[in-house]
Scaffold this motif. Structure first.
Motif, mmCIF file in Angstrom:
data_model
loop_
_atom_site.group_PDB
_atom_site.id
_atom_site.type_symbol
_atom_site.label_atom_id
_atom_site.label_comp_id
_atom_site.label_asym_id
_atom_site.label_seq_id
_atom_site.Cartn_x
_atom_site.Cartn_y
_atom_site.Cartn_z
ATOM 1 N N VAL A 129 0.879 -1.184 -0.054
ATOM 2 C CA VAL A 129 -0.075 -0.148 0.255
ATOM 3 C C VAL A 129 0.679 1.067 0.356
ATOM 4 O O VAL A 129 1.578 1.390 0.761
ATOM 5 N N GLY A 130 0.688 2.163 -0.803
ATOM 6 C CA GLY A 130 1.952 3.447 -1.289
ATOM 7 C C GLY A 130 0.841 4.239 -1.346
ATOM 8 O O GLY A 130 -0.249 4.997 -0.877
ATOM 9 N N SER A 131 0.946 5.445 -1.543
ATOM 10 C CA SER A 131 0.736 6.709 -1.512
ATOM 11 C C SER A 131 1.587 7.770 -2.734
ATOM 12 O O SER A 131 2.252 7.204 -3.437
ATOM 13 N N GLY A 132 0.295 8.828 -3.229
ATOM 14 C CA GLY A 132 1.484 9.364 -3.969
ATOM 15 C C GLY A 132 0.360 11.013 -4.025
ATOM 16 O O GLY A 132 -0.489 10.585 -3.380
ATOM 17 N N THR A 133 1.151 11.952 -4.999
ATOM 18 C CA THR A 133 0.584 13.042 -4.755
ATOM 19 C C THR A 133 -0.702 13.033 -6.292
ATOM 20 O O THR A 133 0.116 12.819 -7.209
ATOM 21 N N SER A 134 -1.520 13.429 -6.276
ATOM 22 C CA SER A 134 -2.261 13.958 -6.473
ATOM 23 C C SER A 134 -2.085 15.706 -7.708
ATOM 24 O O SER A 134 -1.596 15.951 -7.296
ATOM 25 N N THR A 135 -3.286 15.506 -9.176
ATOM 26 C CA THR A 135 -2.518 16.070 -10.019
ATOM 27 C C THR A 135 -2.974 17.163 -8.948
ATOM 28 O O THR A 135 -3.181 18.645 -9.474
ATOM 29 N N PHE A 136 -4.247 16.937 -8.455
ATOM 30 C CA PHE A 136 -5.546 18.343 -7.631
ATOM 31 C C PHE A 136 -5.196 18.640 -6.813
ATOM 32 O O PHE A 136 -6.294 19.434 -5.996
ATOM 33 N N GLY A 137 -4.154 17.927 -5.539
ATOM 34 C CA GLY A 137 -4.050 18.365 -4.893
ATOM 35 C C GLY A 137 -4.002 18.019 -3.730
ATOM 36 O O GLY A 137 -5.135 16.146 -3.712
ATOM 37 N N GLY A 138 -3.068 17.261 -2.556
ATOM 38 C CA GLY A 138 -3.150 16.226 -1.859
ATOM 39 C C GLY A 138 -2.983 14.856 -1.798
ATOM 40 O O GLY A 138 -1.918 14.956 -2.996
ATOM 41 N N SER A 139 -3.057 14.002 -1.673
ATOM 42 C CA SER A 139 -1.995 12.571 -1.673
ATOM 43 C C SER A 139 -3.645 11.861 -1.730
ATOM 44 O O SER A 139 -4.532 12.112 -1.281
ATOM 45 N N ARG B 28 2.141 12.273 -10.885
ATOM 46 C CA ARG B 28 0.703 12.679 -10.688
ATOM 47 C C ARG B 28 -0.824 12.199 -11.255
ATOM 48 O O ARG B 28 -0.998 11.763 -10.881
ATOM 49 N N ALA B 29 -0.319 12.126 -13.150
ATOM 50 C CA ALA B 29 -1.365 12.156 -13.475
ATOM 51 C C ALA B 29 -1.753 10.009 -13.055
ATOM 52 O O ALA B 29 -2.644 9.590 -12.983
ATOM 53 N N GLY B 30 -0.909 9.652 -12.784
ATOM 54 C CA GLY B 30 -0.635 8.210 -13.085
ATOM 55 C C GLY B 30 -1.325 7.629 -11.443
ATOM 56 O O GLY B 30 -2.154 6.760 -11.623
ATOM 57 N N VAL B 31 -1.147 8.699 -10.133
ATOM 58 C CA VAL B 31 -1.315 8.889 -9.193
ATOM 59 C C VAL B 31 -2.619 8.344 -8.994
ATOM 60 O O VAL B 31 -3.408 7.376 -8.876
ATOM 61 N N ASP B 32 -3.620 10.019 -10.057
ATOM 62 C CA ASP B 32 -5.065 9.749 -9.749
ATOM 63 C C ASP B 32 -5.497 8.494 -10.955
ATOM 64 O O ASP B 32 -6.830 7.931 -10.708
ATOM 65 N N ALA B 33 -5.230 8.482 -12.200
ATOM 66 C CA ALA B 33 -5.856 7.147 -13.069
ATOM 67 C C ALA B 33 -5.693 5.982 -11.927
ATOM 68 O O ALA B 33 -6.617 5.463 -12.095
ATOM 69 N N HIS B 34 -4.923 5.350 -11.401
ATOM 70 C CA HIS B 34 -4.248 4.342 -10.966
ATOM 71 C C HIS B 34 -5.583 4.004 -9.605
ATOM 72 O O HIS B 34 -6.626 3.321 -8.990
ATOM 73 N N TYR B 35 -5.496 5.637 -8.710
ATOM 74 C CA TYR B 35 -6.460 5.692 -7.848
ATOM 75 C C TYR B 35 -8.130 5.187 -8.097
ATOM 76 O O TYR B 35 -8.786 4.964 -7.214
ATOM 77 N N GLY B 36 -8.776 6.355 -9.240
ATOM 78 C CA GLY B 36 -9.769 5.988 -10.060
ATOM 79 C C GLY B 36 -9.813 4.125 -10.397
ATOM 80 O O GLY B 36 -11.203 4.275 -10.477
ATOM 81 N N ALA B 37 -8.837 3.790 -10.627
ATOM 82 C CA ALA B 37 -9.593 3.062 -11.571
ATOM 83 C C ALA B 37 -9.600 1.792 -10.858
ATOM 84 O O ALA B 37 -10.452 1.203 -11.214
ATOM 85 N N VAL B 38 -8.969 1.673 -9.345
ATOM 86 C CA VAL B 38 -9.145 0.538 -8.302
ATOM 87 C C VAL B 38 -10.329 0.957 -7.397
ATOM 88 O O VAL B 38 -11.234 0.498 -6.975
#
Ligand SMILES: O=C(O)[C@H](CCc1ccccc1)CC1(C(=O)N[C@@H](Cc2c[nH]c3ccccc23)C(=O)O)CCCC1
Ligand SMILES: [Ca+2]
Ligand SMILES: [Ca+2]
Ligand SMILES: [Zn+2]
Length: 312
Positions: free
Chosen positions: A7-17, A70-80
């Motif tokens: 379980v990891g973390s990442g910075t979002s395009t839209f601010g925050g993580s 960042r875009a990858g973090v959001d796309a990955h978060y969105g996919a799951v």
């Protein structure tokens, strides 16, 4: 272990993580999930080119903070998140119901102001920074993955009224996943302008869409107006969930939970490739009767919602 789900973390395009599932191998971390139904849910980068799926997005630790990630973090978060929505809300294991793997690619082309499902995977542009920033807003991800669900079920032909219904199903499921509003793409759309969105299911005219059948577009642009006329079923779905009096018709709210169940059952049990908007009314009524009976408040609300937008 040197090879394991994490379980990891990442910075979002839209601010925050964001908290995201990752995978580590030999000290390299990947946007790669092996913990859900599919063998993998993975998010790649197109490196601002056109080849798909592109290459893995990696980090030397489990916190994806690179600007390029960042875009990858959001796309990955969105996919799951969308995977979990379909599994937990509708009992559907991935878009095909049988655990199909899910691939997303970000940084597609240069300054690309769009996103799409290409029949095999999700693809996201970065936007030009004015019309859009990265089109990886949760509701856009849900919109795209729902095209995959539609393709694996009703197969609504992507033109004219069946295409508008295809579009509406994607918008409706999108606002059920991104549940706090009725707007689509608000985080990605016009980063320099606050309060607007690409589309608004509560008020389609805000996105230059009709909200009633008499005002439908009958031209040939946009595959016969698939992103235009979707405003009509979108408004009907909004009225079912939120209620209201529209064009002289009063609709009693049945809430989001019943509305998403009705639309999912209509999509998977009643809609076919050629279902038009009249057929959408019939399919949602049949689904409502199956779920809640044909004499109750839910059936009346669905009937009234379609009547309010000038169908049936
Ligand atoms: O999935 C879809 O329906 C849209 C797929 C668009 C597409 C189709 C085929 C090849 C490439 C791209 C993408 C989205 C969409 O609604 N696009 C609209 C609006 C739009 C986005 N960017 C644009 C740039 C110019 C004009 C219109 C647009 C469109 O392509 O019409 C869905 C949510 C956000 C983007
Ligand atoms: Ca939204
Ligand atoms: Ca904006
Ligand atoms: Zn779409």
């Amino acid at each position: 272990a040197s090879v394991a789900p994490e379980v990891g973390s990442g910075t979002s395009t839209f601010g925050g993580s964001r908290t995201i599932p990752t995978y580590s191998s030999g000290g390299t971390y990947y946007l790669y999930d092996t913990t859900r139904g599919p063998s993998y849910i993975r998010t790649m980068t197109g490196n601002n080119g056109t080849s798909l799926p592109g290459s893995y997005i990696t980090d030397t630790d489990n916190n994806f903070t690179d600007t390029a990630a960042r875009a990858g973090v959001d796309a990955h978060y969105g996919a799951v998140t969308v995977y979990d929505y379909y599994q937990n809300t509708h009992g559907r294991n991935s878009y095909n119901g049988a655990g199909a793997n899910i691939t997303s690619t970000v940084h597609h082309r240069v300054n690309y102001n769009n996103a799409f499902w290409n029949g095999q995977q999700m693809v996201y542009g970065d936007g030009d920074g004015s019309q859009f920033q990265a089109l990886v807003d949760l509701d856009i991800v849900a919109h795209e993955l729902t095209h995959a669900v539609t393709g694996a079920t009703a197969g609504l032909i992507y033109q004219n009224e069946s295409g508008a219904l295809n579009e509406a199903v994607s918008d409706i499921m999108a606002v059920m996943v991104d549940r706090d509003d009725w707007r689509l793409g608000e985080l990605s759309y016009t980063p320099g302008v606050s309060g607007d969105a690409l589309r608004n299911l509560a008020n389609p005219p805000e996105g230059n869409q009709p909200d009633n059948y008499a005002d439908r577009y009958t031209g040939s642009q946009d595959n016969g107006g698939v992103h235009i006329n979707s405003g009509i079923p979108n408004k009907a779905a909004y009225l079912m969930a939120a209620g209201g009096t529209f064009r002289g018709v009063t609709v009693a709210s049945i809430g989001r939970a019943k509305t998403e169940k009705i639309w999912y059952r209509a999509l998977t049990q009643y809609f076919t490739s050629s279902t038009n908007l009249a057929g959408a009314r019939q399919g949602t009524l049949s689904a409502t009767a199956d779920l809640y009976g044909s004499g109750g408040a839910e059936y009346a609300a669905v009937q009234n919602a379609w009547a309010a937008v000038g169908i049936g």
